[in-house]
Design a protein around this motif. Structure first.
Motif, PDB file in Angstrom:
ATOM      1  N   GLY A  14      -0.563   0.747   8.181  1.00 42.51           N
ATOM      2  CA  GLY A  14      -1.645  -0.183   9.004  1.00 42.51           C
ATOM      3  C   GLY A  14      -2.417  -0.886   7.904  1.00 42.51           C
ATOM      4  O   GLY A  14      -3.244  -1.837   8.131  1.00 42.51           O
ATOM      5  N   SER A  15      -2.069  -1.306   6.874  1.00 41.32           N
ATOM      6  CA  SER A  15      -2.287  -1.565   6.152  1.00 41.32           C
ATOM      7  C   SER A  15      -2.206  -3.437   5.838  1.00 41.32           C
ATOM      8  O   SER A  15      -1.540  -3.430   6.218  1.00 41.32           O
ATOM      9  CB  SER A  15      -1.809  -1.733   3.967  1.00 41.32           C
ATOM     10  OG  SER A  15      -2.122  -3.210   3.255  1.00 41.32           O
ATOM     11  N   THR A  16      -2.852  -4.121   5.861  1.00 37.72           N
ATOM     12  CA  THR A  16      -2.254  -5.782   6.077  1.00 37.72           C
ATOM     13  C   THR A  16      -1.375  -6.280   4.233  1.00 37.72           C
ATOM     14  O   THR A  16      -1.144  -7.531   4.550  1.00 37.72           O
ATOM     15  CB  THR A  16      -3.183  -6.716   6.013  1.00 37.72           C
ATOM     16  OG1 THR A  16      -4.791  -6.580   5.819  1.00 37.72           O
ATOM     17  CG2 THR A  16      -4.467  -6.214   7.749  1.00 37.72           C
ATOM     18  N   ASN A  17      -1.936  -5.536   3.675  1.00 33.26           N
ATOM     19  CA  ASN A  17      -0.863  -6.032   2.475  1.00 33.26           C
ATOM     20  C   ASN A  17       0.749  -5.729   2.492  1.00 33.26           C
ATOM     21  O   ASN A  17       0.822  -5.259   1.947  1.00 33.26           O
ATOM     22  CB  ASN A  17      -1.634  -5.059   1.588  1.00 33.26           C
ATOM     23  CG  ASN A  17      -1.481  -5.791   0.003  1.00 33.26           C
ATOM     24  OD1 ASN A  17      -0.999  -6.891  -0.198  1.00 33.26           O
ATOM     25  ND2 ASN A  17      -2.195  -5.104  -1.241  1.00 33.26           N
ATOM     26  N   LEU A  18       1.308  -7.182   3.285  1.00 34.23           N
ATOM     27  CA  LEU A  18       2.943  -6.753   3.244  1.00 34.23           C
ATOM     28  C   LEU A  18       2.835  -8.190   2.049  1.00 34.23           C
ATOM     29  O   LEU A  18       2.400  -8.782   2.267  1.00 34.23           O
ATOM     30  CB  LEU A  18       2.625  -7.714   4.650  1.00 34.23           C
ATOM     31  CG  LEU A  18       2.492  -6.125   5.332  1.00 34.23           C
ATOM     32  CD1 LEU A  18       2.962  -6.575   6.921  1.00 34.23           C
ATOM     33  CD2 LEU A  18       2.787  -4.859   5.713  1.00 34.23           C
TER      34      LEU A  18
ATOM     35  N   GLU B 160       9.955 -11.000  13.545  1.00 36.01           N
ATOM     36  CA  GLU B 160       8.512 -11.302  13.549  1.00 36.01           C
ATOM     37  C   GLU B 160       7.451 -11.623  12.245  1.00 36.01           C
ATOM     38  O   GLU B 160       7.903 -10.216  11.682  1.00 36.01           O
ATOM     39  CB  GLU B 160       7.923 -11.690  14.903  1.00 36.01           C
ATOM     40  CG  GLU B 160       8.040 -11.548  16.649  1.00 36.01           C
ATOM     41  CD  GLU B 160       8.120 -12.849  16.375  1.00 36.01           C
ATOM     42  OE1 GLU B 160       8.361 -14.052  16.069  1.00 36.01           O
ATOM     43  OE2 GLU B 160       9.501 -13.322  17.167  1.00 36.01           O
ATOM     44  N   ASP B 161       7.495 -12.237  11.988  1.00 31.82           N
ATOM     45  CA  ASP B 161       6.780 -11.599  10.976  1.00 31.82           C
ATOM     46  C   ASP B 161       5.404 -11.057  10.984  1.00 31.82           C
ATOM     47  O   ASP B 161       4.609 -10.787  11.715  1.00 31.82           O
ATOM     48  CB  ASP B 161       5.354 -13.493  10.671  1.00 31.82           C
ATOM     49  CG  ASP B 161       6.564 -14.094   9.800  1.00 31.82           C
ATOM     50  OD1 ASP B 161       7.677 -13.913  10.095  1.00 31.82           O
ATOM     51  OD2 ASP B 161       6.582 -15.607   8.976  1.00 31.82           O
ATOM     52  N   PRO B 162       5.524  -9.680  10.142  1.00 25.81           N
ATOM     53  CA  PRO B 162       4.425  -8.971  10.751  1.00 25.81           C
ATOM     54  C   PRO B 162       3.623  -9.182   9.807  1.00 25.81           C
ATOM     55  O   PRO B 162       3.219 -10.019   8.766  1.00 25.81           O
ATOM     56  CB  PRO B 162       5.460  -7.729   9.849  1.00 25.81           C
ATOM     57  CG  PRO B 162       6.464  -7.830   8.997  1.00 25.81           C
ATOM     58  CD  PRO B 162       6.362  -9.662   9.177  1.00 25.81           C
ATOM     59  N   THR B 163       2.501  -8.652  11.007  1.00 31.64           N
ATOM     60  CA  THR B 163       1.390  -8.688   9.786  1.00 31.64           C
ATOM     61  C   THR B 163       0.413  -7.295   9.999  1.00 31.64           C
ATOM     62  O   THR B 163      -0.267  -7.556   8.695  1.00 31.64           O
ATOM     63  CB  THR B 163      -0.265  -9.294  10.630  1.00 31.64           C
ATOM     64  OG1 THR B 163       0.069  -8.605  12.108  1.00 31.64           O
ATOM     65  CG2 THR B 163       0.155 -10.851  11.288  1.00 31.64           C
ATOM     66  N   VAL B 164       0.929  -6.426   9.637  1.00 26.80           N
ATOM     67  CA  VAL B 164       0.193  -4.884   9.234  1.00 26.80           C
ATOM     68  C   VAL B 164       1.667  -3.813   9.306  1.00 26.80           C
ATOM     69  O   VAL B 164       2.867  -4.130   9.737  1.00 26.80           O
ATOM     70  CB  VAL B 164      -0.878  -3.895  10.385  1.00 26.80           C
ATOM     71  CG1 VAL B 164      -2.263  -4.917  10.715  1.00 26.80           C
ATOM     72  CG2 VAL B 164       0.098  -4.331  11.897  1.00 26.80           C
TER      73      VAL B 164
ATOM     74  N   ASN C 116       0.576  -1.281   0.027  1.00 31.04           N
ATOM     75  CA  ASN C 116      -0.294   0.116  -0.028  1.00 31.04           C
ATOM     76  C   ASN C 116       1.068   1.391   0.326  1.00 31.04           C
ATOM     77  O   ASN C 116       0.409   2.650  -1.029  1.00 31.04           O
ATOM     78  CB  ASN C 116      -0.976  -0.056   1.900  1.00 31.04           C
ATOM     79  CG  ASN C 116      -1.836   1.143   1.712  1.00 31.04           C
ATOM     80  OD1 ASN C 116      -2.375   1.449   0.207  1.00 31.04           O
ATOM     81  ND2 ASN C 116      -1.783   1.631   3.037  1.00 31.04           N
ATOM     82  N   CYS C 117       1.750   0.975   0.812  1.00 28.72           N
ATOM     83  CA  CYS C 117       2.286   3.120   1.032  1.00 28.72           C
ATOM     84  C   CYS C 117       3.734   2.725   1.129  1.00 28.72           C
ATOM     85  O   CYS C 117       4.713   4.189   0.800  1.00 28.72           O
ATOM     86  CB  CYS C 117       2.188   3.158   2.711  1.00 28.72           C
ATOM     87  SG  CYS C 117       3.368   2.504   3.889  1.00 28.72           S
TER      88      CYS C 117
END
Length: 892
Positions: free
Chosen positions: A445-449, A436-440, A427-428
């Motif tokens: 705040g996007s969850t599209n990682l 740790e594997d990030p979720t957001v 997103n950004c």
RNA sequence: GGGCGAAUAGCUCAGCUGGGAGAGCACUUCCCUUACAAGGAAGGGGUCACAGGUUCGAGUCCUGUUUCGCCCACCA
């Protein structure tokens, strides 16, 4: 109940230790001997095994590593240290991926068809099989490492260590991502580091190509070895002071084929003398040009795809392989008349270390480690002596590399390995590096990682090996107790790949040096000096597994340990392995002799573990062997403390065969065959004492043979592997001098017998004037008779002689006169000649010594002991000479 | 272009702090002697690559040369 040693009840008549290797190894392991003793007060000794590639097959390189590290480990275990040898294996990114890809290809499956996830699953499935094979092969070498601590670079713990290390470096800005020129292997489809490119000299052509000005009125000719990169040219460069081209600087030229306009620039990197003095500049495909591109703000045009076919920037050649394109392009140029000249040229070409494909320098986005800040403390640690390198000469090589170090490209476009712990927000666009594997996305705040696709260079995880295997980043008890490790032992060929990086990463991650000593062994070569490789015709002869099958583990180990010195290459000679197998047999047979002579209650001869004082022994020959043995212990200790394993091994060999077997055992036979006399009892005690101790000294070299024999002999303790290292004891110079004389006398008599063709079985007479040696010779007269085959009732031994026999051979050994009345065999003329020769030799020796001693400088400057030795020699020789002359006179 | 290593017996290699050259294999002669023929006994075989130097003394230390091997280096 204590588990019994898995050995036959009786000691076999022939050497068959190779048959019990497996059972013994299992027994050692099950008894827990490979684990460090659980005693915090003990000094520690720790080695990390260089992890073999999981797909590897045991070769002589592994065999030498195993032998050296196991010898050091066993030595320190016997010294009583808390000894730990940590084993493990390396996931070996490119190598393993290649192997599995090949396996899959047999079934017509490609990695791309499977997709990443399934392919990685597939590799894991293979991994167990491979790992099993390589570790079993290592076990077969007798390695006494603690398998309960075995690690794999891709297991959970080590993966966590890798991620921790990456994140720390990232946060300190010591890891960065960017577009730079890297080495690219088109076959493996990945970037590789500078170290993974192997340069080889190849004969090639230098093509001279003419570039025209747009108006086609002027031209410049450049020379290139890689014409296919012409389409990526973004300048032509000349040296700023090159008078031939001053008028061209700043002018435009047209790149052939693509007809793009470029400028002529001036740059000091250009050599006026090479080619035409004008060079095409292709910043996206050449390191020098890349630098020039940066300096002059040139455009970077990549003309190739990942697989080194030409891309859309190559115009009409798009889709062609780089070398097909080269040929076609040259044809075009030739046709246009712009291929001016072709020269032969030898230059070095970089190849991929793993698949030997010609590497392509290429601009690409990759991850790098900033090395200079890491190198500084690593240099300091060796400079200030915290880390010692053996042999020392590699210190300079280590320094040179670290002082000129360049950033390390650590990303690989592979699937098998530690995935780079960086995510990109779709997103950004934020870049998130995380433990740790990030979720957001923390920014938007996007969850599209999306995680970075690349994996890390295998050597990144290897670089953490000494501490990651002990539990780092957690502060585990093992890390607490065993880090830093003691010795890093490996081949000198991976000093940059591995050793230097461990030092850098160790210091950076733990704040401590990872090890105190770096011991580098040489490479093993075949008998004709070539590097041993699988493609060699007689490669099987250098397969350690087959050698072991034929001769046993111990002979191979002993050969590898004694055939060279640290850091020097060795050519393995199978005849030497065989000779060492014979040595093992020799020890076996000697031990059988000893055991067979102990009688019904061998236990009463069990050595106490304390050193014997030779002065307290009644028999001079006992004093001698004990003294020699004590010197051996001291010598071996000295040599091992400076990592001279080879020389120490040879000393043990020489002692055991040349002194213990050849002389001591032979000498004891006289007493032993007399029955249970006090003299025989003492001989048995000494035989066991010396043999037991020597087996201990030899155990690090020949663990199976020594452990096996030791169990048959009377002994204290449950296993040789955990028995104590021998203590040094007092020597006895007088006993050694006496025995030396006896040996010389026996040899002299044997020599005379042989020279005069006396049948071996025939016992002869001897008349001896012992002078100062009389007492000793009288004590040992039975030994003398036995060794020299002198008839029982025909030895006349006295201090001096009133008259000597005419028809007799004469030997003068120090102060001893010996006459052999060989009656009919003696030819007086021949004897005169023989004695004359000997006298002449002595005269020459005396002259030499006198020459030395008459030199004032020698007498004044040489150490007193050396001068005294010469004086003693003269005295000795003159005495001998006197006796010889006397004898010669009496023969006339 | 820089650096490192090697050069010692026919072959493969030792020779660690400079004080009269060693081993294994191969070779010659003899021996199946009650630990061992995978062995025993006795032998033959070397200008320690070459040239200088340091030193009382050099295979060993220094300099240079030659040959071989290796490593590093942006030789278009």
């Amino acid at each position: 109940m204590k588990r019994k040693v898995p050995l036959p009840e009786e000691m076999a008549k022939t050497y068959d230790v190779p048959n019990v290797e497996k059972a013994l190894y299992q027994w050692w392991e099950e008894e827990g001997y490979f684990k460090p003793v659980d005693d915090e007060s003990k000094k520690t000794f720790v080695i990390s095994m260089p992890p073999p590639n999981v797909t590897g097959i045991l070769h002589l390189g592994h065999a030498i590593t195993s032998s050296v590290e196991d010898a050091l480990t066993r030595y320190h275990r016997m010294l009583g240290d808390a000894t730990l040898w940590v084993p493990g294996a390396d996931h070996a990114g490119i190598a393993t991926q290649n192997v599995v890809e090949r396996e899959l290809a047999k079934n017509g499956i490609s990695r791309q068809e499977l997709g990443r996830e399934k392919f990685v699953q597939e590799v894991w499935a293979w991994k167990d099989e491979y790992l099993d094979r390589i570790t079993n092969q290592q076990r077969s070498m007798g390695v006494s490492c603690d398998w309960s601590r075995e690690r794999f670079t891709l297991d959970d713990g080590l993966s966590r260590a890798v991620r921790e290390a990456f994140v720390r470096l990232y946060e300190k800005k010591l890891i960065y991502r960017g577009q730079y020129l890297v080495n690219w292997c088109p076959r493996c489809g990945t970037a590789i580091s500078d170290l993974e490119v192997e340069h080889e000299d190849e004969t090639a052509h230098l093509w001279y190509v003419r570039y025209w000005t747009p108006d086609h009125t002027e031209s410049m000719t450049v020379a290139t070895t890689r014409p296919e990169t012409i389409m990526g040219d973004t300048a032509v460069a000349v040296h700023p002071e090159d008078e031939r081209y001053q008028h061209m600087i700043g002018k435009e030229l047209v790149v052939p084929v693509v007809n793009r306009r470029i400028k002529v620039i001036a740059d000091e990197a250009v050599e006026k003398e090479f080619g035409t003095g004008a060079v095409k500049v292709t910043p996206a495909h050449d390191p020098t040009d890349y630098e020039m591109g940066l300096r002059h703000g040139l455009e970077f045009i990549n003309v190739m795809n990942d697989d080194s076919t030409m891309n859309e920037n190559a115009g009409k050649f798009e889709g062609q392989d780089r070398f097909v394109c080269r040929k076609n392009l040259l044809d075009d140029l030739r046709e246009a008349g712009d291929l001016v000249k072709i020269e032969d040229l030898t230059h070095s070409v970089g190849h991929c270390q793993r698949c030997h494909t010609i590497a392509e320098p290429r601009i690409s986005t990759q991850w790098f480690v900033r090395m200079k800040p890491l190198a500084k403390p690593a240099l300091e640690a060796v400079r200030n002596g915290s880390i010692k390198i053996i042999p020392e000469r590699f210190t300079k090589i280590y320094f040179d590399w670290l002082e000129n170090i360049r950033d390390w490209c650590i990303s690989r476009q592979l699937w098998w390995g530690h995935r780079i712990p960086v995510w990109y927000c779709q997103n950004c666009g934020a870049e998130i590096c995380s433990r740790e594997d990030p979720t957001v996305c923390p920014k938007c705040g996007s969850t599209n990682l999306k995680q970075d696709e690349d994996v890390l260079d295998t050597w990144f995880s290897s670089g953490l090996w000494p501490f990651s295997t002990l539990g780092w980043p957690d502060q585990t008890p093992d890390l607490e107790r065993f880090y830093p490790i003691s010795v890093m032992e490996t081949g000198y060929d991976i000093i940059f790949f591995w050793v230097a990086r461990m030092v850098m990463l160790g210091l950076e991650m733990t704040g401590e040096i990872p090890f105190h000593t770096i011991y580098l062994h040489g490479l093993v070569r075949s008998e004709d000096g070539k590097k041993v490789s699988k493609s060699m015709e007689d490669a099987w002869r250098y397969d350690p597994l087959l050698i072991v099958q034929e001769y046993g583990v111990d002979p191979l180990r002993f050969t590898l340990l004694t055939s060279s010195t640290p850091g020097n290459d060795m050519k393995l000679s199978l005849s030497r392995v065989e000779a060492n197998r014979n040595f093992a047999n020799k020890i076996w047979q000697a031990s059988r002799f000893v055991l067979g002579n102990l009688g019904d209650d061998p236990g009463k001869y069990t050595p106490s573990g304390d050193p014997l004082d030779p002065a307290k022994l009644d028999d001079a020959i006992d004093r001698w062997i004990v003294s020699r043995y004590h010197s051996l212990v001291a010598e071996v200790n000295r040599l091992l403390s400076v990592y001279q394993l080879g020389e120490a091994g040879r000393q043990i060999y020489d002692f055991l065969w040349g002194e213990f077997c050849d002389w001591y055992i032979e000498a004891t036979k006289v007493r032993l065959y007399e029955g249970e006399t006090p003299a025989a009892e003492q001989a048995k005690n000494v035989l066991i004492y010396v043999l037991d101790g020597t087996l201990r000294l030899l155990h690090p070299y020949m663990p199976y043979t020594t452990e096996t024999i030791w169990h048959y002999l009377p002994h204290q303790g449950e296993a040789l592997i955990v028995a104590s290292w021998p203590q040094e004891g007092p020597p006895n110079a007088n006993a050694e001098a006496n025995m030396d004389a006896l040996i010389e006398l026996v040899r002299g008599i044997r020599n005379a017998r042989s020279e005069y063709d006396v049948e071996p079985g025939r016992k002869i007479a001897a008349i001896i004037a012992g002078h100062e040696m009389t007492e000793f010779l009288t004590e040992q007269q039975n030994v003398l008779k036995s060794l020299a085959r002198i008839a029982d009732d025909r030895l006349m031994l006295s201090e001096t002689l009133d008259q000597v026999p005419q028809k007799a051979l004469t030997l003068v050994i120090g102060t001893i006169e010996c006459y052999l009345p060989l009656a009919d065999l003696v030819d007086l003329d021949r004897e005169r000649e023989r004695l004359g020769k000997e006298a002449a030799q002595l005269e020459a020796e005396i002259e030499r010594s006198e020459g030395l001693l008459s030199n004032e400088k020698f007498v004044n400057k040489a150490p007193e002991a050396v001068v005294q030795r010469e004086r003693d020699k003269i005295a000795d020789y003159q005495e001998r000479l006197g006796r010889l002359r006397e004898r010669l006179g009496s023969l006339d």
